[in-house]
Design an enzyme around this catalytic site. Structure first.
Site, PDB file in Angstrom:
ATOM      1  N   CYS A  47       0.849  -1.208   0.000  1.00 33.69           N
ATOM      2  CA  CYS A  47       0.000   0.000   0.000  1.00 33.69           C
ATOM      3  C   CYS A  47       0.879   1.252   0.000  1.00 33.69           C
ATOM      4  O   CYS A  47       1.486   1.591   1.016  1.00 33.69           O
ATOM      5  CB  CYS A  47      -0.904  -0.066   1.226  1.00 33.69           C
ATOM      6  SG  CYS A  47      -1.658   1.484   1.724  1.00 33.69           S
TER       7      CYS A  47
ATOM      8  N   CYS B 289       0.239   4.028   2.530  1.00 29.74           N
ATOM      9  CA  CYS B 289       0.653   3.628   3.888  1.00 29.74           C
ATOM     10  C   CYS B 289       2.126   3.960   4.081  1.00 29.74           C
ATOM     11  O   CYS B 289       2.536   4.516   5.103  1.00 29.74           O
ATOM     12  CB  CYS B 289       0.465   2.124   4.098  1.00 29.74           C
ATOM     13  SG  CYS B 289      -1.209   1.523   3.800  1.00 29.74           S
TER      14      CYS B 289
END
Lengths: 176, 166
Positions: free
Chosen positions: A74, A77
């Protein structure tokens, strides 16, 4: 200004305000004010760390805890985590505690922890972690997702998407 | 006549509220099955065609896209995925992404005329709003036509939901 102009201004203004409030608070309700289910999920949260040792979230009760769901796959993230490292350094001594919950394999978690020099614990969420985040208000189980828990263990705020430094600052000032 | 200060103040406050509401990243987020809408059909008795319709504002990673058959006597020969848009990602280096329509031809071996297969697609993508979805698996049961009967009907992974607001 005449009486009638003032009256129409007030009626028009009130209508716009009511509509805007409906949009704002309607959305706020949709994004999920923490309910009793979320509260229960946070109170009972326990997951293994990267050594396999079970860690209960309530061991940090009394601190302001930011639970951050993340994964190595991700990109957003990865983008926000260096800010969390800084914040942990700066406010950790005053009672702020970040706890990651990674939706990833132990090997990948460890590798990434080293790579960015993570200074707070990561729990291994696995696939069940996404269901947990759903209970906490992450309806479509997307990442990153953060839950801010106050010193009494109550869910104070949830954020889907990057938790921006300005917002984090506000929360810290308010809760710490 | 200029608007009254009362009205101006109220409208300003109202705009601020609308803006604050729009700032929620999840305000308009779609579930992955809708953001990455999966459908497929059999072109003939030995070729499947898989399709992802990627909603505007979303993208899929090429290297995370996989196809397989579930519990079948047949298997998929290696398929060539179409080239994606190459971008230099600050974390992942050179990556290829798909937006819009992605169509992949999947050779079936052996031919399965008159039978059906369960096509499994795995995909992973993100929204431009700044969130990513975990890898998603979707299944479609596809009837395979007899040779020379033309392509089979398009089967959707789940009914396309009508949503007037997204």
């Amino acid at each position: 200004m005449s009486q009638s102009t003032l009256r129409w201004s007030l009626i028009g203004g009130a209508a716009v305000l009511a509509l805007a409030a409906g949009v704002y608070f309607g959305r706020a309700a949709f994004t999920g004010a923490p309910g009793t289910q979320a509260q229960a999920a946070i109170a009972g949260l326990a997951l293994p760390d990267t050594t396999g040792q079970e860690q209960r979230l309530d061991q940090w009760r009394g601190k302001v805890v930011v639970v951050n769901f993340w994964a190595t796959w991700c990109a957003p993230c990865r983008e926000e985590m260096p800010e969390f490292i800084k914040a942990q350094n700066e406010w950790g001594p005053k009672g702020l505690q970040f706890v990651g919950i990674a939706v990833d394999s132990v090997g990948k978690i460890r590798e990434f922890e080293k790579e960015i020099g993570l200074n707070y614990p990561t729990l291994v969420g696995g696939a069940g972690a996404m269901e947990l985040s759903k209970v906490l208000g992450n309806e479509y189980m997307a990442l990153p997702f953060s839950v801010v828990v106050d010193r009494k263990g109550g869910v104070a705020y949830t954020q889907l998407g990057v938790l921006k430094p300005a917002k984090l600052n506000d929360l810290v000032k308010q809760l710490l | 006549m200029p608007p009254s200060p009362v009205l101006r103040a109220l409208v300003g406050f109202a705009c601020a509220l609308v803006f604050a509401g729009a700032a929620h990243a999840d305000a308009k987020l779609l579930p992955p099955e809708q953001a990455f809408f999966f459908s497929a059909r059999a072109l003939d008795d030995k070729t499947l065609e898989a399709r992802f319709s990627v909603t505007d504002g979303y993208y899929l990673y090429r290297d995370k896209m996989k196809f397989d058959l579930d519990a079948s006597a047949a298997r998929l020969e290696s398929a060539t995925l179409p080239p994606g848009k190459v971008k230099e990602d600050q974390f992942f280096g050179k990556v290829e992404t798909y937006r819009g329509e992605v169509v992949v031809k999947l050779p079936l071996s052996p031919a399965m005329a008159g039978k059906s297969v369960v096509l499994v697609a795995e995909s992973q993508g993100c929204a431009d709003l700044g969130v990513c979805y975990p890898p998603t698996r979707q299944k479609i049961t596809l009837p395979i036509p007899e040779p020379g009967k033309g392509p089979g009907a398009v089967v959707e992974a789940q009914p396309r939901k009508k949503n007037w607001f997204n």
